[in-house]
Design a protein around this motif. Structure first.
Motif, PDB file in Angstrom:
ATOM      1  N   ASN A  25      -8.977   2.333  -1.453  1.00  0.00           N
ATOM      2  CA  ASN A  25      -8.085   1.593  -0.560  1.00  0.00           C
ATOM      3  C   ASN A  25      -7.161   2.546   0.197  1.00  0.00           C
ATOM      4  N   GLY A  26      -6.729   3.625  -0.464  1.00  0.00           N
ATOM      5  CA  GLY A  26      -5.917   4.621   0.215  1.00  0.00           C
ATOM      6  C   GLY A  26      -6.674   5.277   1.359  1.00  0.00           C
ATOM      7  N   TYR A  27      -7.965   5.559   1.154  1.00  0.00           N
ATOM      8  CA  TYR A  27      -8.783   6.144   2.216  1.00  0.00           C
ATOM      9  C   TYR A  27      -8.970   5.155   3.363  1.00  0.00           C
TER      10      TYR A  27
ATOM     11  N   GLU B 226      -8.212   1.777  -6.079  1.00  0.00           N
ATOM     12  CA  GLU B 226      -6.942   2.186  -5.465  1.00  0.00           C
ATOM     13  C   GLU B 226      -7.126   3.421  -4.589  1.00  0.00           C
TER      14      GLU B 226
ATOM     15  N   ASN C 109       0.845  -1.171   0.000  1.00  0.00           N
ATOM     16  CA  ASN C 109       0.000   0.000   0.000  1.00  0.00           C
ATOM     17  C   ASN C 109       0.884   1.225   0.000  1.00  0.00           C
ATOM     18  N   ARG C 110       0.264   2.382   0.036  1.00  0.00           N
ATOM     19  CA  ARG C 110       1.002   3.608  -0.208  1.00  0.00           C
ATOM     20  C   ARG C 110       2.049   3.926   0.849  1.00  0.00           C
ATOM     21  N   ASN C 111       1.931   3.338   2.077  1.00  0.00           N
ATOM     22  CA  ASN C 111       2.934   3.660   3.079  1.00  0.00           C
ATOM     23  C   ASN C 111       3.828   2.483   3.424  1.00  0.00           C
TER      24      ASN C 111
ATOM     25  N   ASP D 192      -2.600  -6.799   2.373  1.00  0.00           N
ATOM     26  CA  ASP D 192      -3.609  -5.753   2.418  1.00  0.00           C
ATOM     27  C   ASP D 192      -4.743  -6.179   3.342  1.00  0.00           C
TER      28      ASP D 192
ATOM     29  N   ASP E 212      -5.923   5.143   5.412  1.00  0.00           N
ATOM     30  CA  ASP E 212      -5.820   6.377   6.197  1.00  0.00           C
ATOM     31  C   ASP E 212      -6.615   6.237   7.496  1.00  0.00           C
TER      32      ASP E 212
ATOM     33  N   GLN F  83      -5.100   7.036 -10.731  1.00  0.00           N
ATOM     34  CA  GLN F  83      -5.388   5.807 -10.001  1.00  0.00           C
ATOM     35  C   GLN F  83      -6.804   5.346 -10.305  1.00  0.00           C
TER      36      GLN F  83
END
Length: 514
Positions: free
Chosen positions: A460-462, A457, A154-156, A482, A465, A453
């Motif tokens: 999924n980022g939200y 995607e 994921n993004r982080n 994930d 968060d 995106q």
């Protein structure tokens, strides 16, 4: 995550393979006939995701090759998704009489080309591995490597260990008392209860005892069931049986069959059953009938906000009233959640300790405040402002705790508020399928395309968060790390409901569904 859409497709395939409850699937010979193809496709997709996700250490010369293979895999998966959708739609139309003449229209599933594409990608990837000795993983060791490295995409770049990590502070003595009590020599079935207000850590403490190595060794069988204010007895039986043995086939079993299965599982065994979050004496009176007493030293560990429920359930057992954290323990927990093992900068210690103190020893308040701080700049002025904004809240009861948690809502970016409030629509302790939640958010129109995106995607980022802010609890992960299943703490859910009513949010959801 880069393959969220594949993840969603795999969930769809799983339903087609295993579920018989969905109308278009139920007793449909066309679907049943094609299940071997669905199963093969599901396994191939899972294998390729594990393979491609676990090789981020390629030689620089092969990076572009692997990137192109990933792109090809994505296209192949999307094509397979389209083929399956067309097939299922055709089956649905035919069953509903849109094509009454069977000789005119025959639903068919043609996955041969897609399967050859996936096989070609796999072979090319193996060739890159052979040509490049620096890539020391192979198809056979991908799963083990993923588990040991805990790699997430994921993004982080957080790993599964971080996502599922339960930071426990201040419960060592409590856990020791309860462990010693449930391991006493008495042969009669007995009940040990953990009592305390919402958010004080009853479930966390129960889990600490449940997973204690001595407890695991001492009891032959262990099970867990979450009751909540509203419950269904059949569902409770399924919960207990699933926690005892996740290989059991339970969905089609009747209530009496489930009861019999549980009795057989516990017969003459020394067992420990955790009954989490029970709200009434009547619920206990119904539940206790499930658990036989064969004088084997079995125990039931019960958590409740209500002392009267614990007193009603106990015979010779213990009622353990869980106390608030000390200021020192609150500060330690806040640091653990914000800094993940690193030291707190000196200039943040004073405002940070003030924030920890304001939480009045309630672990949930500390954890949620840590989620706020983790998303803010690490500047003294910012932390001082946050400490001042909550200094008047008294978290000595659940109303005060809600006021403290409400600060996390006010610190949410505007684009996240709808996503957070939507969580209030789920029942207490409901296990939410994360892929399904992403699609629901998209269907509600909460997501706006940004051109770079996919909608999944972005959603999924939200989701991640909200996890980062400790407003969602991660319960299970997919093999590629994930989030698979999540849930909302009771008090956080209560905040969602109250804020949702204030902002007339639930009216918005209702209008969107009619």
């Amino acid at each position: 995550m880069a393959y969220a859409h594949v993840q969603m497709f795999m969930e769809k395939l799983k339903q087609l393979i295993y579920s018989n409850d969905i109308p278009v699937i139920k007793d449909n010979p066309s679907i049943v006939h094609e299940r071997p193809q669905f199963q093969l496709l599901y396994e191939e997709l899972g294998s390729m995701i594990q393979t491609l996700f676990n090789n981020e250490d390629q030689d620089i010369h092969n990076f572009e090759k692997v990137r192109k293979l990933k792109k090809r895999f994505k296209v192949a998966a999307e094509e397979a998704d389209d083929i399956v959708d067309i097939f299922v739609s055709a089956v649905h139309f035919r069953n509903n009489g849109y094509f009454p003449r069977s000789d005119v229209f025959h639903p068919s599933l043609h996955l041969e080309v897609v399967m050859r594409s996936i096989e070609s990608i796999k072979i090319e990837f193996m060739t890159i591995n052979i040509d490049n000795m620096k890539m020391d993983s192979s198809l056979k060791t991908n799963t083990l490597k993923m588990q040991s490295a805990g790699t997430s995409h994921n993004r982080n770049s957080r790993g599964s260990k971080k996502l599922l990590e339960k930071v426990v502070v201040g419960f060592d003595r409590d856990a020791e008392i309860i462990r010693d009590k449930i391991a006493e020599d008495g042969k009669q079935l007995d009940v040990v209860s953990i009592v305390g207000m919402g958010g004080i850590g009853k479930t966390t403490l129960a889990n600490k005892v449940y997973t204690d190595p001595f407890v695991v060794y001492h009891f032959h069988v262990r099970g867990w069931v979450t009751v909540s204010q509203t419950y269904d007895k059949r569902d409770l039986l399924i919960q207990v049986l699933s926690s005892i043995d996740d290989q059991l086939e339970l969905k089609k079993a009747s209530y009496s069959q489930l009861h019999e299965m549980l009795h057989r599982s516990l017969y003459c065994q020394r067992y420990l059953i955790v009954i989490d979050d029970i709200w009434s004496k009547e619920a206990w009176d119904k539940l206790k009938l499930f658990f036989p007493d064969h004088n084997t030293g079995s125990r039931i560990l019960l958590t409740s906000r209500l002392t009267e429920v614990a007193a009603h359930a106990k015979s010779l057992g213990l009622i353990h009233h869980l106390q608030h954290l000390t200021e020192e323990e609150s500060w330690k927990l806040l640091c653990e959640k914000v800094f993940k093992g690193d030291e707190c900068p000196k200039w943040l210690i004073e405002p940070g300790m003030q924030i920890a103190k304001i939480c009045h020893g309630l672990p949930l308040s500390v954890v949620v405040m840590a989620g706020v701080l983790a998303k803010e700049p690490r500047h003294k002025d910012v932390w001082l402002k946050i400490s001042c904004s909550v200094h008047s809240y008294i978290a000595g009861d659940e109303k005060g705790c809600l006021e403290t948690i409400a600060l996390s809502f006010h610190h949410l970016p505007l684009h996240l508020r709808d996503f957070f409030l939507y969580l209030g629509g789920f029942p207490e302790d409901y296990l939410i399928s994360s892929p399904w939640l992403l699609w629901v958010w998209i269907a509600e129109g909460f997501i706006q395309e940004d051109g770079s995106q996919s909608l999944v995607e972005i959603a999924n980022g939200y989701l991640m968060d909200l996890v980062d802010r400790n407003l969602l609890i991660v319960e299970q992960l997919f093999a590629w790390c994930d989030v698979s299943v999540c849930k909302v703490h009771d008090l956080v859910r209560q905040l969602c409901v109250e804020k949702g009513k204030e902002e007339r949010f639930f009216l918005k959801i209702w209008l969107a569904t009619i």
